[in-house]
Every structure is written in C-alpha cells, then in structure tokens.
Write an enzyme that holds these catalytic residues in place. Structure first.
Site: not given
Ligand code: SAH
Length: 350
Positions: A93, A106, A113, A117, A120, A334
């Site tokens: 995406e 973006c 991944c 997390c 996520c 995302c």
């Molecule tokens: N892997 C990288 C970049 C991708 S995620 C990283 O961890 O920074 C981009 C941002 O969105 C990160 O800060 C991630 O923790 C956050 N993120 C992911 N899922 C999310 C969600 N459901 N709500 C809010 N922020 C989220």
C-alpha cells in the site's frame, strides 16, 4: 529461465555499465535514465529516441514498472490510498496526502513485516519479502503519474520496517534525491523505524540529511515490551543514545512517534516519564491517536486524555503535535487494505 532485471534498481553508474554491455553508446544510458526517472514512462515503446532493437531487447529481459495500482481509494479529505501489485503478485500500500505545503507520499518498504508490533495491521502474516529499490521508487512514480501532482515529500512509514531492508532503502533514498531523477530533497524524506539500534548507528554514518522518526510509543521498557516485541532486543536507553548520536552526526532533529492506546500508555504519569526521557533533546513528538485494528491490541485514547498528555509535554518544553488524522474513512491504518485483499484471496470477505 533467467530472472528479469529490475531496470529502475540500477543507479546512474550501474545503468551506464548495463548499456555498455548491451552494446549501446554511452549517451543511451542517460536517455534511458531520464525516461525512467524523470519522464516516468511506463512502457519501452514511449522511449522514442532509443532504437527499436534496443527497446525490444529491454522488453525481453527487463521489468520497467514494478508496482501497478490495482485499487485506489479516495477519502473525503483528499487522501488517496493505493493498493499496488508487484511483479510477483504480492500486494503493498502507498498513500498520497495533500497538504498546503505540498504532496506527501507514504510508501511501503516490505511486503509484510516481521517486527510484530501488537497494534499494527501490517505484521499480520509476517514478512514475505523486502522490496527492491525499483519497487520503492515506482510507488512514488506511479502516484505522481496517476494523479499528475508533483510529489514533494516522501515518508517511509507504510508496510514494513525500512531498516530491515537497509541496502535497498539506502539506494532508494540516494536515487530519489539524485539530480538526474525526481531530485526530491533529502530533507523532505522521513524514515520511520521501530528502533533497530544497530542499523540506526549505521544510518548515522551515511551522510544523509533525511529526518529520522523513531516509533517509541512508551516511556519505559515495561510498557514498550507489551506493545512491541522488538523492545526485548533493544532497551529504550540504547535507542536514546543512538538518537543523540544521530543528532550529533547529522544536526537533524529526531521525531518520536507515540501511538496513543487507551489505558496503556496515555496517562499523565507516562507523559511525565516521557518528558524526563526527552528533556533537552533536539526532538519533536508526534502523538498519533491509535487506529484500532480488528483483532489487534488496543483502543484509541480519549481525545481529552491526548490533550492532557500533550499539555504536560508542552509544560516541559517538548515540541509536540497531535497528528492530523487523514483518510480514516478509507482504512488509513497501514496494512488494512492489503489485509482485505489477502482475505479476499483466501475466499473470505472483502
Ligand atoms: N516499521 C516502521 C514504519 C512503519 S509503521 C516503524 O515502526 O516506525 C508507521 C508508524 O505507524 C509507526 O509509528 C507505527 O508504530 C504506527 N502504527 C502502526 N499501526 C498503527 C495503528 N494501528 N494505529 C496508530 N499507529 C500505528
């Protein structure tokens, strides 16, 4: 069968070698580079100043456009979300956000991944593979071509962990900011990492002027480990040391992202702890109201809790903003669009 060459993954020098080996004159390389990285054409037939034979040979052996839009969603606030298909059928995406100061794209850096997390959507299903430089570039090119709007800022914050795809991401940043291509200033490129300290140390030595964003999400290791498995590998103190090093080496301000999860990391106590952690540092905090994902950790913090949290940071002289939410009506978190695509492919609902 020999694998096809991702032609856009070749940088200025590599493309010169490539054209030479193909028996072409040196200036052909410049023409080819410009068609790909400046004119952003998506078919060899448009490269009218190259001979037909050369074009046919390229068609046979090379991939020109490696990310094609299969679905586009337009939000009421003007945000555009693109589901793109790669040449091997994987999906990623990319998002276009329009601001007064310009257009930000973006991009995803991996299909899937492996960071895990808990809140996520992108990590559901794990890592499939890292993206090639051409696949990173083509997300930006595709969006500029489809919308006809100039992209001024690029953020590596989509699906995947950019520092887990280190070499390709570095090459991408250099090619994107190259004067022979789109020439996007490195100052307008932001790389977001979950905090892979080893690679952050390496990044500080690259002599780039990009903005580093670190997904902190918690002021201490106890909470952070509950949200992000990677916190077991690197304690916050090491991340802070690495950020200070990055600031020293590059003179750039670091951004900390802090996704706000109700009852998990959003109390005044955590705001105080975060303030002490970041005191005196050349940084900016971005508070992100959680985008709740079905089956994943957490609910979004209440608006007034986010406001109180912000005030505490401000009282401690820490730069802080609440991220403007864009594209919520189109699965902006995302990985959500890709997950729907995967479910549909598995015969489940779309
Ligand atoms: N892997 C990288 C970049 C991708 S995620 C990283 O961890 O920074 C981009 C941002 O969105 C990160 O800060 C991630 O923790 C956050 N993120 C992911 N899922 C999310 C969600 N459901 N709500 C809010 N922020 C989220």
């Amino acid at each position: 069968m020999q694998e096809k060459t991702h032609l856009k993954s070749l940088d200025w020098n590599e493309l010169q070698d490539f054209t030479k080996q193909a028996g072409q004159k040196a200036f052909r390389s410049k023409q080819l580079y410009q068609w790909m990285h400046k004119q952003l054409v998506c078919s060899f037939d448009e490269m009218t100043n190259l001979s037909k034979d050369f074009r046919e040979a390229l068609k046979k052996d090379c991939i020109l456009c490696s990310a094609k839009t299969v679905k586009q969603q337009i939000s009421s606030d003007g945000t555009n979300k693109f589901l793109m298909e790669l040449s091997d059928g994987n999906h990623i995406e990319s998002v276009l956000m329009k601001y007064k100061h310009g257009n930000s794209v973006c991009i995803s850096t991996q299909a899937g991944c492996r960071m895990g997390c808990r809140f996520c959507a992108s990590t559901v299903g794990g890592l499939i593979r890292s993206l090639q430089p051409s696949e990173l570039l083509d997300q930006v090119y595709e969006i500029q071509r489809i919308t006809g709007e100039r992209v001024s800022n690029v953020i590596l914050m989509g699906i995947g962990e950019p520092l887990d795809n280190y070499e390709n991401v570095m090459k991408f940043i250099r090619m994107l900011s190259d004067e022979h291509g789109l020439n996007i200033s490195q100052r307008n490129i932001t790389l977001s990492t979950c905090g892979l300290v080893k690679q952050m140390e390496r990044l500080a030595e690259e002599a780039l002027t990009i903005t580093l964003a670190v997904s902190l999400h918690a002021p201490n290791d106890i909470i952070r480990r509950e949200m992000m498995p990677v916190a077991n590998q690197y304690p916050i103190q090491e991340i802070m040391e690495s950020c200070r090093n990055y600031i020293r080496k590059t003179n750039r301000r670091v951004t900390f992202e802090y996704s706000m999860v109700e009852g998990k990391n959003d109390s005044p106590k955590e705001a105080g702890e975060l303030s002490s952690l970041l005191k005196g540092m050349n940084c900016h905090v971005n508070l992100i109201p959680l985008n709740p994902v079905e089956g994943r950790l957490g609910q979004r913090s209440k608006r007034n809790h986010i406001e109180v949290f912000k005030k505490i940071l401000e009282k401690n002289h820490i730069n802080v903003t609440i991220r403007r939410e864009m594209g919520r009506d189109i699965d902006a978190a995302c990985g959500q669009l890709r997950n729907k695509q995967r479910e549909a492919a598995n015969g489940r609902i779309i």
